[in-house]
Design a protein around this motif. Structure first.
Motif, PDB file in Angstrom:
ATOM      1  N   SER A   1      -8.177 -16.221 -29.056  1.00 49.69           N
ATOM      2  CA  SER A   1      -9.635 -16.229 -29.034  1.00 49.69           C
ATOM      3  C   SER A   1     -10.117 -15.523 -27.771  1.00 49.69           C
ATOM      4  N   ALA A   2     -11.128 -14.683 -27.897  1.00 51.97           N
ATOM      5  CA  ALA A   2     -11.581 -13.912 -26.741  1.00 51.97           C
ATOM      6  C   ALA A   2     -13.043 -13.523 -26.905  1.00 51.97           C
ATOM      7  N   TYR A   3     -13.726 -13.397 -25.771  1.00 51.13           N
ATOM      8  CA  TYR A   3     -15.073 -12.839 -25.760  1.00 51.13           C
ATOM      9  C   TYR A   3     -15.287 -12.090 -24.460  1.00 51.13           C
ATOM     10  N   LEU A   4     -16.303 -11.222 -24.447  1.00 56.04           N
ATOM     11  CA  LEU A   4     -16.660 -10.432 -23.279  1.00 56.04           C
ATOM     12  C   LEU A   4     -18.024 -10.859 -22.769  1.00 56.04           C
ATOM     13  N   VAL A   5     -18.178 -10.885 -21.438  1.00 50.85           N
ATOM     14  CA  VAL A   5     -19.488 -11.152 -20.852  1.00 50.85           C
ATOM     15  C   VAL A   5     -19.850 -10.004 -19.921  1.00 50.85           C
TER      16      VAL A   5
ATOM     17  N   ALA B   1     -19.943 -25.858 -32.003  1.00 52.50           N
ATOM     18  CA  ALA B   1     -21.261 -25.912 -32.638  1.00 52.50           C
ATOM     19  C   ALA B   1     -21.567 -27.294 -33.205  1.00 52.50           C
ATOM     20  N   ASP B   2     -20.534 -28.047 -33.624  1.00 54.98           N
ATOM     21  CA  ASP B   2     -20.776 -29.363 -34.228  1.00 54.98           C
ATOM     22  C   ASP B   2     -20.944 -30.472 -33.192  1.00 54.98           C
ATOM     23  N   GLY B   3     -20.989 -30.114 -31.914  1.00 54.75           N
ATOM     24  CA  GLY B   3     -21.186 -31.098 -30.857  1.00 54.75           C
ATOM     25  C   GLY B   3     -19.896 -31.627 -30.251  1.00 54.75           C
ATOM     26  N   SER B   4     -18.759 -31.329 -30.857  1.00 53.21           N
ATOM     27  CA  SER B   4     -17.483 -31.779 -30.291  1.00 53.21           C
ATOM     28  C   SER B   4     -17.090 -30.873 -29.129  1.00 53.21           C
ATOM     29  N   VAL B   5     -16.124 -31.319 -28.332  1.00 51.08           N
ATOM     30  CA  VAL B   5     -15.633 -30.516 -27.219  1.00 51.08           C
ATOM     31  C   VAL B   5     -14.181 -30.130 -27.490  1.00 51.08           C
ATOM     32  N   LEU B   6     -13.827 -28.949 -27.036  1.00 53.37           N
ATOM     33  CA  LEU B   6     -12.500 -28.392 -27.257  1.00 53.37           C
ATOM     34  C   LEU B   6     -11.803 -28.263 -25.913  1.00 53.37           C
ATOM     35  N   SER B   7     -10.641 -28.893 -25.764  1.00 53.33           N
ATOM     36  CA  SER B   7      -9.854 -28.773 -24.547  1.00 53.33           C
ATOM     37  C   SER B   7      -9.130 -27.431 -24.568  1.00 53.33           C
ATOM     38  N   VAL B   8      -9.338 -26.603 -23.529  1.00 51.86           N
ATOM     39  CA  VAL B   8      -8.829 -25.232 -23.564  1.00 51.86           C
ATOM     40  C   VAL B   8      -8.057 -24.869 -22.298  1.00 51.86           C
ATOM     41  N   SER B   9      -7.144 -23.933 -22.477  1.00 54.41           N
ATOM     42  CA  SER B   9      -6.576 -23.145 -21.378  1.00 54.41           C
ATOM     43  C   SER B   9      -7.235 -21.770 -21.451  1.00 54.41           C
ATOM     44  N   TRP B  10      -7.471 -21.159 -20.295  1.00 54.69           N
ATOM     45  CA  TRP B  10      -8.208 -19.902 -20.307  1.00 54.69           C
ATOM     46  C   TRP B  10      -7.699 -18.952 -19.227  1.00 54.69           C
TER      47      TRP B  10
ATOM     48  N   MET C   1     -14.377 -22.045 -14.047  1.00 55.71           N
ATOM     49  CA  MET C   1     -14.439 -20.725 -14.677  1.00 55.71           C
ATOM     50  C   MET C   1     -15.621 -19.922 -14.135  1.00 55.71           C
ATOM     51  N   ARG C   2     -16.777 -20.586 -13.978  1.00 56.85           N
ATOM     52  CA  ARG C   2     -17.947 -19.879 -13.471  1.00 56.85           C
ATOM     53  C   ARG C   2     -17.732 -19.420 -12.032  1.00 56.85           C
ATOM     54  N   GLN C   3     -17.085 -20.234 -11.238  1.00 58.00           N
ATOM     55  CA  GLN C   3     -16.806 -19.850  -9.855  1.00 58.00           C
ATOM     56  C   GLN C   3     -15.858 -18.658  -9.813  1.00 58.00           C
ATOM     57  N   ALA C   4     -14.849 -18.662 -10.692  1.00 61.81           N
ATOM     58  CA  ALA C   4     -13.920 -17.543 -10.748  1.00 61.81           C
ATOM     59  C   ALA C   4     -14.629 -16.278 -11.233  1.00 61.81           C
ATOM     60  N   PHE C   5     -15.556 -16.446 -12.166  1.00 66.47           N
ATOM     61  CA  PHE C   5     -16.337 -15.313 -12.664  1.00 66.47           C
ATOM     62  C   PHE C   5     -17.116 -14.656 -11.534  1.00 66.47           C
ATOM     63  N   HIS C   6     -17.771 -15.462 -10.702  1.00 63.35           N
ATOM     64  CA  HIS C   6     -18.544 -14.911  -9.592  1.00 63.35           C
ATOM     65  C   HIS C   6     -17.647 -14.267  -8.542  1.00 63.35           C
ATOM     66  N   ALA C   7     -16.422 -14.762  -8.400  1.00 60.25           N
ATOM     67  CA  ALA C   7     -15.499 -14.181  -7.428  1.00 60.25           C
ATOM     68  C   ALA C   7     -15.046 -12.793  -7.852  1.00 60.25           C
ATOM     69  N   GLY C   8     -15.063 -12.526  -9.154  1.00 53.33           N
ATOM     70  CA  GLY C   8     -14.722 -11.202  -9.648  1.00 53.33           C
ATOM     71  C   GLY C   8     -13.245 -10.885  -9.650  1.00 53.33           C
TER      72      GLY C   8
ATOM     73  N   LEU D   1     -13.510 -10.258 -19.209  1.00 54.11           N
ATOM     74  CA  LEU D   1     -12.869 -10.657 -20.458  1.00 54.11           C
ATOM     75  C   LEU D   1     -12.403 -12.102 -20.325  1.00 54.11           C
ATOM     76  N   VAL D   2     -12.732 -12.924 -21.315  1.00 53.04           N
ATOM     77  CA  VAL D   2     -12.324 -14.323 -21.342  1.00 53.04           C
ATOM     78  C   VAL D   2     -11.426 -14.537 -22.552  1.00 53.04           C
ATOM     79  N   ILE D   3     -10.197 -14.987 -22.306  1.00 60.35           N
ATOM     80  CA  ILE D   3      -9.247 -15.314 -23.378  1.00 60.35           C
ATOM     81  C   ILE D   3      -8.939 -16.807 -23.277  1.00 60.35           C
ATOM     82  N   PHE D   4      -8.985 -17.521 -24.410  1.00 60.88           N
ATOM     83  CA  PHE D   4      -8.750 -18.961 -24.362  1.00 60.88           C
ATOM     84  C   PHE D   4      -8.032 -19.431 -25.618  1.00 60.88           C
ATOM     85  N   HIS D   5      -7.395 -20.576 -25.516  1.00 58.81           N
ATOM     86  CA  HIS D   5      -6.775 -21.199 -26.682  1.00 58.81           C
ATOM     87  C   HIS D   5      -6.719 -22.703 -26.442  1.00 58.81           C
TER      88      HIS D   5
END
Length: 577
Positions: A26-30, A99-108, A79-86, A123-127
């Motif tokens: 799973s991946a997305y770009l910001v 989307a259903d309100g549940s939370v997913l435990s992830v490695s990223w 993750m947000r702190q690492a994002f700002h560090a670049g 680039l953010v990759i997670f599973h």
């Protein structure tokens, strides 16, 4: 938020999504603000959201949560702190909101990612995080020295960065920047030319964060021996990849290429290397050598799959770039041979310029023409065939030749010539649509010069007096050619002031991303006025330099300079004698 969502959605390029789909996770770009600009189908399924619901949203606000699903302040979000560090970073104990309100435990894993034309991104990759193993259970040993998420991120970046350029030199530069210093200290690229010669195109060393080319080690190489078992020779024949130690080239050389490879190892201090072929779809393109001189670890067999995968993606990009450059060269050659020489007309000065677009697929549709007519008048034409590349070049030649034949054989106003062209374009040419300005320059009995023209959907000619006054000639305008609509086309006439300059041009001169047509027209008007006093060749060259067309389309430019004072005369035939 809606505005940001819409802006990001419309700005995203299809290449981003294609690259993300190639990632086995799973991946997305910001973007630089942390807004999602693309997501792959795995991320959609994992998060229970369609890409349209993700794109444009702030990733932190939408997804990042605590273990109980509570929103996280930025200061609490790793993750947000690492994002700002670049910098690249990864984590194993975080949660995403579904989307259903549940939370997913992830490695990223996150890593900086170049967004072509949009600056820096991430680039953010997670599973899903693995469940804790039973006591005594041993984790599987990975076959890759690089972490799996890092490997996927590198391959995704390789695909996007290399396939987004059609310039061979730029593709090679990007390839070197991708592998150094992540995988090696040295990168060497040998390419096989169209004449089956080997050229050492790049020898680059990573030194303190800088990429330093060693041009003295670059240049022509000896031919590839057919039966050599040396690693580089085998790679250049497309046979196999190999792990290489310097001792391989210490034995008596079996070819000139082996001598050059030994010289490379001696000069660079490489003590461990990988040599892999660069194979195109039809032929072997060359070989990539990665070397380690400063790093402690030697390459192992576990490194080969990743480097071979990078080489495959690089080969595809190089193959496409070479194909486009061949097409570009053919289109330019045709265009240059087909575009005419300017006639000599006493009292009048003519200058023409043609700038091909850097992208081969955009070359070929723009053209100009000027010739003396049977009645002594001078014909001028500028046009743009809809479409690009060789088909547009061929269509341009057909249209230009037809215009010459009609204009020479029929002493009629330009509008009648344009009408005849429009009638013939569909049944007897390969042109679908085209724009055109067709004009006649004649000399009146009182010695003044007149311009009569008809405009079929083309940007208006620009008239610049020697005092710097400008006027766009908007008269005589009608539909472009090839619409299938039969209509009477108008003419317009203007007296050309002594010493004035007339500009006929194609839209590549005034169109640019982020600017309106009016912006382009105003920019052209301003620069033309400033340069009105320059000699015509200097005026033409300086105008192109100052307007700086963006190069997304080819540009044709024809300029005409009138004499400073009208000369006595009583026949328009004087224009051609």
């Amino acid at each position: 938020m809606t505005g940001a969502h819409d802006e990001a959605r419309h700005a995203v390029r299809p290449g981003f999504t294609v690259a993300l789909e190639a990632i086995g996770a799973s991946a997305y770009l910001v973007d630089e603000q942390g807004h999602i600009i693309a997501a792959n189908s795995r991320a959609e399924r994992m998060l229970g959201r369609r890409a349209e619901e993700l794109v444009g949203q702030d990733a932190h606000e939408l997804l990042h949560r605590g273990a109980r699903g509570q929103p996280l302040h930025v200061s609490q979000c790793a993750m947000r702190q690492a994002f700002h560090a670049g910098h690249p970073a990864q984590g194993d104990d975080d949660y995403f909101a579904r989307a259903d309100g549940s939370v997913l435990s992830v490695s990223w894993l996150i890593t900086p990612y170049a967004l072509e034309g949009r600056g820096a991104g991430t680039l953010v990759i997670f599973h899903p995080r693995e469940q804790e193993r039973p006591a005594g259970a041993r984790p599987e040993r990975t076959a890759e020295p690089m972490g799996e998420l890092e490997r996927l991120a590198l391959l995704a970046e390789t695909t996007t960065r290399l396939t987004s350029t059609l310039n061979v030199d730029e593709a090679l530069h990007r390839l070197v920047a991708l592998v150094l210093p992540r995988l090696a200290d040295w990168a060497v690229i040998d390419l096989i030319t169209e004449h089956d010669e080997v050229w050492r195109t790049a020898v680059v060393h990573s030194e303190g964060g800088r990429l330093v080319p060693y041009e003295e080690l670059q240049g022509p190489m000896p031919p590839v021996p057919e039966h050599s078992t040396m690693p580089l020779s085998r790679a250049l024949r497309g046979v196999a990849s190999a792990l290489v130690e310097p001792d391989v080239y210490r034995s008596p050389p079996d070819s000139g290429i082996a001598v050059e490879q030994r010289r490379l190892f001696d000069a660079t201090g490489i003590r461990s290397a990988v040599v892999v072929p660069l194979r195109g779809t039809r032929e072997v393109l060359g070989a990539l050598t990665l070397g380690r001189a400063d790093k402690l670890e030697s390459f192992t067999a576990a490194d080969l799959p990743l480097i071979e995968d990078i080489a495959r993606r690089a080969s595809l990009a190089l193959d496409n770039a070479r194909l486009y450059q061949r097409q570009r060269a053919i289109a330019e050659t045709m265009q240059n041979h087909l575009l005419p020489q300017m006639p000599r007309v006493p009292g009048l000065q003519l200058a023409v310029r043609y700038l091909p677009a850097p992208d081969a697929s955009q070359v070929g549709g723009d053209w100009y023409d000027a010739f003396t007519l049977s009645d002594g008048a001078t014909a001028l034409a500028i046009g743009d065939v809809v479409g690009h590349d060789l088909e547009a070049t061929a269509g341009m030649a057909q249209l230009r030749n037809m215009l010459r034949a009609y204009a020479w054989s029929q002493q009629t106003p330009p509008s009648r010539i344009v009408e005849r062209l429009d009638e013939a374009i569909m049944p007897i040419t390969d042109v679908t649509m085209a724009t055109l300005v067709c004009a006649r320059v004649t000399r009146a009995d009182d010695g003044s010069w007149q311009l009569t023209w008809s405009n079929a959907g083309h940007p208006p000619p620009l008239l610049v007096t020697r005092d710097g006054l400008t006027e766009y000639l908007t008269g005589g305008h009608s539909l472009l050619l090839g619409t299938g609509t039969s209509t009477r086309r108008p003419d317009a006439t203007v007296v050309l002031p002594p010493g004035c300059t007339l500009l006929l041009y194609t839209d590549g001169l005034i169109e640019a991303p982020g600017r309106t047509i009016d912006d382009g027209l105003n920019r052209l008007r301003q620069h033309a006025a400033v340069l009105a006093h320059r000699p015509l060749p200097s005026f033409t060259d300086q105008l192109l330099s100052r307007v700086q067309p963006p190069g997304l389309d080819d540009v044709a430019l024809l300029t005409l300079r009138m004499p400073n004072q009208p000369r006595p005369g009583n026949a328009e035939g004087d224009a051609s004698r």
